[in-house]
Design a protein around this motif. Structure first.
Motif, PDB file in Angstrom:
ATOM      1  N   ILE A 156      14.279  -0.501  -3.547  1.00 29.89           N
ATOM      2  CA  ILE A 156      13.215  -0.140  -4.487  1.00 29.89           C
ATOM      3  C   ILE A 156      13.028  -1.258  -5.506  1.00 29.89           C
ATOM      4  O   ILE A 156      13.858  -2.164  -5.620  1.00 29.89           O
ATOM      5  CB  ILE A 156      13.535   1.169  -5.253  1.00 29.89           C
ATOM      6  CG1 ILE A 156      14.828   0.987  -6.086  1.00 29.89           C
ATOM      7  CG2 ILE A 156      13.650   2.350  -4.295  1.00 29.89           C
ATOM      8  CD1 ILE A 156      15.123   2.130  -7.029  1.00 29.89           C
ATOM      9  N   ILE A 157      11.928  -1.172  -6.251  1.00 29.69           N
ATOM     10  CA  ILE A 157      11.739  -1.994  -7.442  1.00 29.69           C
ATOM     11  C   ILE A 157      12.256  -1.196  -8.626  1.00 29.69           C
ATOM     12  O   ILE A 157      11.863  -0.037  -8.824  1.00 29.69           O
ATOM     13  CB  ILE A 157      10.254  -2.351  -7.660  1.00 29.69           C
ATOM     14  CG1 ILE A 157       9.690  -3.101  -6.449  1.00 29.69           C
ATOM     15  CG2 ILE A 157      10.099  -3.182  -8.936  1.00 29.69           C
ATOM     16  CD1 ILE A 157      10.276  -4.465  -6.194  1.00 29.69           C
ATOM     17  N   ALA A 180       9.441  -7.279  -3.657  1.00 28.38           N
ATOM     18  CA  ALA A 180       8.318  -7.603  -4.538  1.00 28.38           C
ATOM     19  C   ALA A 180       7.338  -8.544  -3.847  1.00 28.38           C
ATOM     20  O   ALA A 180       6.113  -8.415  -4.021  1.00 28.38           O
ATOM     21  CB  ALA A 180       8.835  -8.230  -5.831  1.00 28.38           C
ATOM     22  N   ASN A 181       7.819  -9.491  -3.043  1.00 28.11           N
ATOM     23  CA  ASN A 181       6.927 -10.388  -2.311  1.00 28.11           C
ATOM     24  C   ASN A 181       5.976  -9.618  -1.403  1.00 28.11           C
ATOM     25  O   ASN A 181       4.784  -9.939  -1.304  1.00 28.11           O
ATOM     26  CB  ASN A 181       7.738 -11.362  -1.451  1.00 28.11           C
ATOM     27  CG  ASN A 181       8.494 -12.401  -2.236  1.00 28.11           C
ATOM     28  OD1 ASN A 181       9.542 -12.875  -1.782  1.00 28.11           O
ATOM     29  ND2 ASN A 181       8.013 -12.775  -3.405  1.00 28.11           N
ATOM     30  N   LEU A 182       6.489  -8.585  -0.735  1.00 26.75           N
ATOM     31  CA  LEU A 182       5.648  -7.802   0.171  1.00 26.75           C
ATOM     32  C   LEU A 182       4.668  -6.914  -0.581  1.00 26.75           C
ATOM     33  O   LEU A 182       3.499  -6.782  -0.179  1.00 26.75           O
ATOM     34  CB  LEU A 182       6.529  -6.964   1.097  1.00 26.75           C
ATOM     35  CG  LEU A 182       7.261  -7.749   2.184  1.00 26.75           C
ATOM     36  CD1 LEU A 182       8.223  -6.858   2.946  1.00 26.75           C
ATOM     37  CD2 LEU A 182       6.272  -8.410   3.143  1.00 26.75           C
ATOM     38  N   LEU A 183       5.120  -6.312  -1.667  1.00 23.18           N
ATOM     39  CA  LEU A 183       4.210  -5.490  -2.469  1.00 23.18           C
ATOM     40  C   LEU A 183       3.129  -6.353  -3.111  1.00 23.18           C
ATOM     41  O   LEU A 183       1.964  -5.935  -3.214  1.00 23.18           O
ATOM     42  CB  LEU A 183       5.000  -4.733  -3.531  1.00 23.18           C
ATOM     43  CG  LEU A 183       5.907  -3.614  -2.997  1.00 23.18           C
ATOM     44  CD1 LEU A 183       6.793  -3.072  -4.113  1.00 23.18           C
ATOM     45  CD2 LEU A 183       5.083  -2.492  -2.377  1.00 23.18           C
ATOM     46  N   ALA A 279       7.752  -0.915   0.938  1.00 24.52           N
ATOM     47  CA  ALA A 279       6.969  -2.154   0.987  1.00 24.52           C
ATOM     48  C   ALA A 279       5.536  -1.913   1.416  1.00 24.52           C
ATOM     49  O   ALA A 279       4.686  -2.792   1.278  1.00 24.52           O
ATOM     50  CB  ALA A 279       7.633  -3.145   1.931  1.00 24.52           C
ATOM     51  N   SER A 280       5.253  -0.702   1.927  1.00 24.84           N
ATOM     52  CA  SER A 280       3.903  -0.339   2.354  1.00 24.84           C
ATOM     53  C   SER A 280       3.212   0.610   1.383  1.00 24.84           C
ATOM     54  O   SER A 280       2.114   1.087   1.657  1.00 24.84           O
ATOM     55  CB  SER A 280       3.971   0.331   3.742  1.00 24.84           C
ATOM     56  OG  SER A 280       4.641  -0.482   4.671  1.00 24.84           O
ATOM     57  N   PRO A 282       1.045   1.592  -1.520  1.00 24.66           N
ATOM     58  CA  PRO A 282       0.021   0.969  -2.363  1.00 24.66           C
ATOM     59  C   PRO A 282       0.196   1.278  -3.848  1.00 24.66           C
ATOM     60  O   PRO A 282      -0.153   0.450  -4.696  1.00 24.66           O
ATOM     61  CB  PRO A 282      -1.291   1.534  -1.818  1.00 24.66           C
ATOM     62  CG  PRO A 282      -0.906   2.792  -1.111  1.00 24.66           C
ATOM     63  CD  PRO A 282       0.461   2.563  -0.579  1.00 24.66           C
ATOM     64  N   GLU A 283       0.737   2.441  -4.176  1.00 27.25           N
ATOM     65  CA  GLU A 283       0.931   2.784  -5.583  1.00 27.25           C
ATOM     66  C   GLU A 283       2.027   1.913  -6.194  1.00 27.25           C
ATOM     67  O   GLU A 283       1.894   1.431  -7.325  1.00 27.25           O
ATOM     68  CB  GLU A 283       1.300   4.262  -5.724  1.00 27.25           C
ATOM     69  CG  GLU A 283       1.429   4.725  -7.180  1.00 27.25           C
ATOM     70  CD  GLU A 283       0.196   4.413  -8.018  1.00 27.25           C
ATOM     71  OE1 GLU A 283       0.370   3.994  -9.194  1.00 27.25           O
ATOM     72  OE2 GLU A 283      -0.939   4.568  -7.517  1.00 27.25           O
ATOM     73  N   ALA A 284       3.110   1.699  -5.461  1.00 28.74           N
ATOM     74  CA  ALA A 284       4.159   0.808  -5.948  1.00 28.74           C
ATOM     75  C   ALA A 284       3.629  -0.614  -6.094  1.00 28.74           C
ATOM     76  O   ALA A 284       3.992  -1.332  -7.034  1.00 28.74           O
ATOM     77  CB  ALA A 284       5.356   0.833  -4.996  1.00 28.74           C
ATOM     78  N   ALA A 285       2.761  -1.021  -5.175  1.00 28.37           N
ATOM     79  CA  ALA A 285       2.183  -2.361  -5.238  1.00 28.37           C
ATOM     80  C   ALA A 285       1.318  -2.531  -6.493  1.00 28.37           C
ATOM     81  O   ALA A 285       1.382  -3.552  -7.185  1.00 28.37           O
ATOM     82  CB  ALA A 285       1.357  -2.630  -3.984  1.00 28.37           C
ATOM     83  N   ARG A 286       0.504  -1.518  -6.802  1.00 28.15           N
ATOM     84  CA  ARG A 286      -0.329  -1.585  -8.006  1.00 28.15           C
ATOM     85  C   ARG A 286       0.534  -1.594  -9.264  1.00 28.15           C
ATOM     86  O   ARG A 286       0.255  -2.336 -10.213  1.00 28.15           O
ATOM     87  CB  ARG A 286      -1.295  -0.395  -8.049  1.00 28.15           C
ATOM     88  CG  ARG A 286      -2.378  -0.420  -6.996  1.00 28.15           C
ATOM     89  CD  ARG A 286      -3.387   0.711  -7.232  1.00 28.15           C
ATOM     90  NE  ARG A 286      -4.357   0.789  -6.167  1.00 28.15           N
ATOM     91  CZ  ARG A 286      -4.278   1.592  -5.109  1.00 28.15           C
ATOM     92  NH1 ARG A 286      -3.241   2.411  -4.998  1.00 28.15           N
ATOM     93  NH2 ARG A 286      -5.215   1.602  -4.178  1.00 28.15           N
TER      94      ARG A 286
END
Length: 315
Positions: A156-157, A180-183, A279-280, A282-286
């Motif tokens: 996790i982040i 983090a690179n993937l997100l 890593a997939s 989208p909410e974690a990526a945002r």
């Protein structure tokens, strides 16, 4: 840079199958050694003008001198946001390909010049800032090098404290930075698509490649294990660079992730691979993107202007 040709199947693909890159410009971070050098060398041999973005100009110059093709060397320290800004501010021409390759791995606990945990600060935040600052110049794609170890650590982040104060471990920090690179790639592609841009964001991982990156591991036993692995299990740096080169040159969908096709994705020819559920997300990526803007003071590359230098500095 993508080509829709009768290209060899991924299982047989290698650097000799790169398209003609004459007239293209590529920036490769950490190009002085390992898979970064192998990628830079292959791109230059294919006709691209390759910029070696490195911390040490002397080492970078020596590496570039070994390459047959058009190169230049520029200083970039991803662990120093002022250096990142200086590099980006000096860029004044179109950029076809940005390869976010440089990284540190499983170090003893230490901080960047801006006070961030070194692995997260270098592997993710430095490249996040660099990409957004250069994005107005990018014409084709951004390729960010992650790792199969993005599934490791806690998976996790740690949004409550990405610097892992009081709970640092070299493995946890490295895994977080690679996740983090993937997100980052996922959210970058979402934003590019929403903006109507043809630029693509992709990610790659080298599998188990024998480079000097592992020699800096904090744990002596881990270093011994990696020496053994490098000798008997790993593929060489040229093979480790193939997923990066494949992502950089083939007609792949945005946010694609490329790695080796062999057992455990440790070695083999480049192919599309999977990633963890986190890593997939989208909410974690945002959420990571928003946090990264706050920490670096660098906003979305297609937005008006970045906040003043020094924003987001931590003690």
């Amino acid at each position: 840079m993508a080509e829709k040709t009768d290209a060899p199947k991924a299982r047989t693909w290698n650097a000799t199958h790169l398209p003609d890159l004459s007239g293209r410009t590529a920036v490769v971070t950490g190009a002085n050694s390992g898979i970064g050098f192998a990628a830079a060398d292959a791109l230059a041999r294919a006709g691209a003008h390759v910029v070696f973005a490195v911390r040490d100009l002397e080492r970078g110059g020596a590496a570039a001198a070994r390459v047959s093709g058009s190169t230049e060397v520029r200083r970039l320290d991803l662990a120093d946001l002022a250096s990142v800004r200086e590099f980006a501010d000096s860029w004044d021409r179109p950029l076809d390909l940005l390869i976010n390759n440089a990284g540190v791995m499983m170090l003893p606990e230490q901080r960047t010049k801006d006070g961030f945990e070194m692995q997260f600060g270098t592997n993710h935040l430095g490249h996040f800032a660099l990409t957004n600052l250069l994005l107005p110049h990018v014409r084709d794609r951004v390729v960010t090098v992650s790792s199969g170890l993005h599934r490791g650590g806690d998976g996790i982040i740690h949004f409550d404290d990405v610097n892992l104060r009081g709970r640092y471990s070299p493995t946890r920090a490295y895994a977080q930075s690679k996740l983090a690179n993937l997100l980052f790639t996922l959210e970058l592609q979402r934003r590019l698509t929403e903006a109507g841009s043809s630029v693509r964001a992709l990610a790659a991982h080298p599998g188990y490649a024998a480079t000097n990156l592992q020699s800096h591991a904090a744990n002596p036993l881990a270093r011994i294990g990696m020496v053994f692995g490098n000798k008997f299990l790993a593929q060489d740096d040229k093979s480790g660079a193939l997923p990066t080169l494949y992502a950089a040159s083939q007609d792949l969908p945005g946010a694609a992730y490329v790695g080796p096709d062999g057992l455990g994705e440790m070695r083999g020819a480049p192919t599309l691979v999977g990633r963890s559920a986190v890593a997939s997300d989208p909410e974690a990526a945002r959420r990571l993107w928003t946090l990264s803007e706050e920490l670096t003071g660098v906003e979305w590359g297609f937005a008006s202007a970045a906040r003043p230098a020094g924003a987001g500095k931590v003690g």
